[in-house]
Design an enzyme around this catalytic site. Structure first.
Site, PDB file in Angstrom:
ATOM      1  N   GLU A 151       1.422  -4.360   2.447  1.00 20.22           N
ATOM      2  CA  GLU A 151       1.289  -3.161   3.130  1.00 20.22           C
ATOM      3  C   GLU A 151       2.966  -3.264   3.603  1.00 20.22           C
ATOM      4  OE1 GLU A 151       1.878  -1.584   6.896  1.00 20.22           O
ATOM      5  OE2 GLU A 151       0.622  -3.327   7.408  1.00 20.22           O
ATOM      6  N   ARG A 185      -2.741   3.501   7.441  1.00 19.84           N
ATOM      7  CA  ARG A 185      -1.443   3.041   7.060  1.00 19.84           C
ATOM      8  C   ARG A 185      -0.667   3.736   5.921  1.00 19.84           C
ATOM      9  NH1 ARG A 185      -2.355   0.649  10.909  1.00 19.84           N
ATOM     10  NH2 ARG A 185      -2.275  -1.732  11.301  1.00 19.84           N
ATOM     11  N   SER A 236       1.206  -7.215   9.867  1.00 20.34           N
ATOM     12  CA  SER A 236       0.369  -7.297   8.866  1.00 20.34           C
ATOM     13  C   SER A 236       0.884  -7.185   7.561  1.00 20.34           C
ATOM     14  CB  SER A 236      -0.855  -6.136   8.730  1.00 20.34           C
ATOM     15  OG  SER A 236      -1.312  -5.941  10.135  1.00 20.34           O
TER      16      SER A 236
HETATM   17  N1  EPU Z   1      -9.783 -12.791  11.060  1.00 19.50           N
HETATM   18  C1  EPU Z   1     -10.007 -13.767  10.510  1.00 19.50           C
HETATM   19  N2  EPU Z   1      -8.852 -14.817  10.329  1.00 19.50           N
HETATM   20  C2  EPU Z   1      -7.589 -14.153  10.447  1.00 19.50           C
HETATM   21  C3  EPU Z   1      -7.308 -13.084  11.031  1.00 19.50           C
HETATM   22  C4  EPU Z   1      -8.549 -12.212  11.219  1.00 19.50           C
HETATM   23  O1  EPU Z   1     -10.784 -14.339  10.098  1.00 19.50           O
HETATM   24  O2  EPU Z   1      -6.675 -15.105  10.486  1.00 19.50           O
HETATM   25  C5  EPU Z   1     -11.046 -11.896  11.105  1.00 19.50           C
HETATM   26  C6  EPU Z   1     -11.063 -11.617  12.649  1.00 19.50           C
HETATM   27  O3  EPU Z   1     -11.729 -12.669  13.098  1.00 19.50           O
HETATM   28  C7  EPU Z   1     -11.655 -10.125  12.895  1.00 19.50           C
HETATM   29  C8  EPU Z   1     -11.280  -9.424  11.624  1.00 19.50           C
HETATM   30  O4  EPU Z   1     -10.580 -10.409  10.704  1.00 19.50           O
HETATM   31  O5  EPU Z   1     -13.212 -10.144  12.794  1.00 19.50           O
HETATM   32  C9  EPU Z   1     -10.078  -8.548  12.182  1.00 19.50           C
HETATM   33  O6  EPU Z   1      -8.937  -9.028  12.635  1.00 19.50           O
HETATM   34  P1  EPU Z   1      -8.100  -8.267  13.829  1.00 19.50           P
HETATM   35  O7  EPU Z   1      -8.902  -7.707  14.761  1.00 19.50           O
HETATM   36  O8  EPU Z   1      -7.256  -9.221  14.129  1.00 19.50           O
HETATM   37  O9  EPU Z   1      -7.579  -7.040  13.149  1.00 19.50           O
HETATM   38  P2  EPU Z   1      -6.797  -6.915  11.595  1.00 19.50           P
HETATM   39  O10 EPU Z   1      -7.636  -6.234  10.824  1.00 19.50           O
HETATM   40  O11 EPU Z   1      -6.331  -8.310  11.132  1.00 19.50           O
HETATM   41  C10 EPU Z   1      -5.682  -4.501  12.101  1.00 19.50           C
HETATM   42  C11 EPU Z   1      -4.305  -4.165  11.766  1.00 19.50           C
HETATM   43  C12 EPU Z   1      -3.131  -4.698  12.864  1.00 19.50           C
HETATM   44  C13 EPU Z   1      -3.661  -4.180  14.365  1.00 19.50           C
HETATM   45  C14 EPU Z   1      -5.167  -4.811  14.440  1.00 19.50           C
HETATM   46  C15 EPU Z   1      -5.593  -4.348  15.775  1.00 19.50           C
HETATM   47  C16 EPU Z   1      -4.188  -3.808   9.691  1.00 19.50           C
HETATM   48  C17 EPU Z   1      -3.708  -4.287   8.176  1.00 19.50           C
HETATM   49  N3  EPU Z   1      -3.959  -4.408  10.528  1.00 19.50           N
HETATM   50  O12 EPU Z   1      -5.561  -6.093  11.872  1.00 19.50           O
HETATM   51  O13 EPU Z   1      -1.864  -4.099  12.608  1.00 19.50           O
HETATM   52  O14 EPU Z   1      -2.900  -4.747  15.323  1.00 19.50           O
HETATM   53  O15 EPU Z   1      -6.009  -4.301  13.436  1.00 19.50           O
HETATM   54  O16 EPU Z   1      -6.028  -2.932  15.757  1.00 19.50           O
HETATM   55  O17 EPU Z   1      -4.750  -2.936   9.497  1.00 19.50           O
HETATM   56  C18 EPU Z   1       0.052  -4.344  11.689  1.00 19.50           C
HETATM   57  O18 EPU Z   1       0.031  -3.465  11.067  1.00 19.50           O
HETATM   58  O19 EPU Z   1       1.380  -4.846  11.583  1.00 19.50           O
HETATM   59  C19 EPU Z   1      -0.755  -4.949  12.436  1.00 19.50           C
HETATM   60  C20 EPU Z   1      -0.526  -5.932  13.350  1.00 19.50           C
END
Ligand code: EPU
Length: 336
Positions: free
Chosen positions: A331, A160, A235
């Site tokens: 972010e 990012r 995000s």
């Molecule tokens: N989780 C929770 N509660 C929540 C959300 C997530 O416990 O409300 C846990 C999930 O269970 C999982 C972990 O957090 O174990 C990761 O969650 P997720 O796979 O949804 O991915 P993320 O880390 O929340 C990142 C990117 C997203 C991207 C997804 C998929 C960042 C800041 N965000 O999200 O990017 O779509 O991975 O690769 O790195 C964006 O930048 O706008 C965006 C949506």
């Protein structure tokens, strides 16, 4: 090129924040942009408006980059080189690539925003980052009105992150992005758990680009709010990276904490998890809130001001810091 006055920016930012531009101009060609730079150098740029939180009216001239056009530069046996102008919509470009059987961007389906801003924060999702396909970024240098070309290395891409958020922030207007995509022997990234599950659900064993794109679209639609329905910027926070020592302490108290090793000594933990564990998931304060299915996404249910969303973000940061001793970094670009 017509300069308009007192224009609402609600339709120009995916958070749907209703602030005004005192003066506003839409730029549809590179020539127009160069002409504008001859007379005005102090302005506020807006493109897809998908990664910003506006908190007040903008006094400076707001320049909306709307330069369209896509060209195929050359083709090799297994690859195609494409240049896309900054104002093209990101997801439409991805869908066009899939229809043409150009591989590399399918995991980045349905990300809001325009092509011109994708390098700034090196958009990434489901195991792929846009830096893996970018060959060149062209930009107008505001000071000199000259076109400058940044190679992939020169962009200094990180998670990012890029040079455009750091050393040269505010110095350039990105006008086009060039990509190298595959035409055969596509390198598919399906290792991300949710994609594998989605493909298995449809009994797909040898996925096509379209299968992956469809899987990503379906996952995103099930978790992330559509900005056309509920204002948001994806995000809101970055996933923080903490020391292994701090992580091990946390894991003792929270055995289920999800984690992704970054190096021997550092671990990335999901901000969404931290926000949910701090009790904010699905919470609503007036028209500002935390999305009910993904705690990483702050939303505007209609009439929230940018400050209301920002105050909620600060409240979350404070609580997460107190509870986990982890500072959450915002972010999105907060325009204050
Ligand atoms: N989780 C929770 N509660 C929540 C959300 C997530 O416990 O409300 C846990 C999930 O269970 C999982 C972990 O957090 O174990 C990761 O969650 P997720 O796979 O949804 O991915 P993320 O880390 O929340 C990142 C990117 C997203 C991207 C997804 C998929 C960042 C800041 N965000 O999200 O990017 O779509 O991975 O690769 O790195 C964006 O930048 O706008 C965006 C949506």
């Amino acid at each position: 090129m017509t300069i308009q006055e007192n224009i609402s920016l609600k339709a120009y930012n995916t958070f749907g924040i209703d602030v005004k531009a005192r003066r506003f101009v839409s730029i549809t060609s590179f020539y127009e942009l160069q002409q504008l730079l001859k007379i005005e150098k102090d302005f506020f740029l807006i493109s897809g408006g998908s990664n910003m939180l506006l908190t007040k009216d903008i006094d400076r001239l707001v320049v909306h980059i709307d330069i369209k056009g896509t060209s195929i530069d050359r083709e090799e046996e297994y690859a195609v080189y494409i240049t896309v102008n900054a104002g093209e919509n990101w997801h439409e470009f991805v869908l066009w690539c899939i229809a043409e059987n150009y591989g590399g961007l399918e995991n980045l389906s349905l990300i809001p925003g325009n092509v011109g801003t994708c390098p700034i924060q090196n958009i990434g999702a489901y195991g792929v980052e846009v830096k893996d396909t970018i060959t060149k970024v062209e930009a107008l240098e505001i000071e000199t009105n000259k076109l400058v070309s940044f190679s992939n290395e020169a962009c200094n891409f990180g998670y990012r992150n890029s040079i455009f958020k750091n050393e040269v922030k505010g110095k350039y207007i990105l006008t086009s992005v060039s990509f190298k995509l595959t035409t055969k022997k596509h390198q598919l990234t399906t290792s991300y758990g949710a994609i594998e599950n989605e493909l298995a659900l449809h009994k797909i064993k040898t996925p096509t680009l379209k299968n992956i794109s469809d899987a990503v679209i379906s996952i995103r639609k099930s978790k992330l709010p559509d900005p056309k329905e509920i204002g948001n910027s994806g995000s809101f926070f970055k996933n923080p990276v903490i020391s292994k020592m701090q992580f091990l302490r946390l894991q003792k108290e929270n055995p289920t904490i999800p984690n992704y090793p970054v190096s021997e000594t550092e671990i990335k933990v999901p901000a969404g998890w931290l926000v949910e564990q701090s009790g904010f998931k699905g919470k609503r304060y007036g028209d500002a809130g935390v999305h009910e299915k993904q705690a990483l996404v702050l939303v505007n249910y209609g009439k929230a001001t940018g400050n209301e969303v920002f105050q909620l973000a600060e409240k979350i940061q404070k609580t997460v810091l107190e509870k986990f001793r982890i500072p959450l970094e915002i972010e999105v670009n907060v325009i204050a």
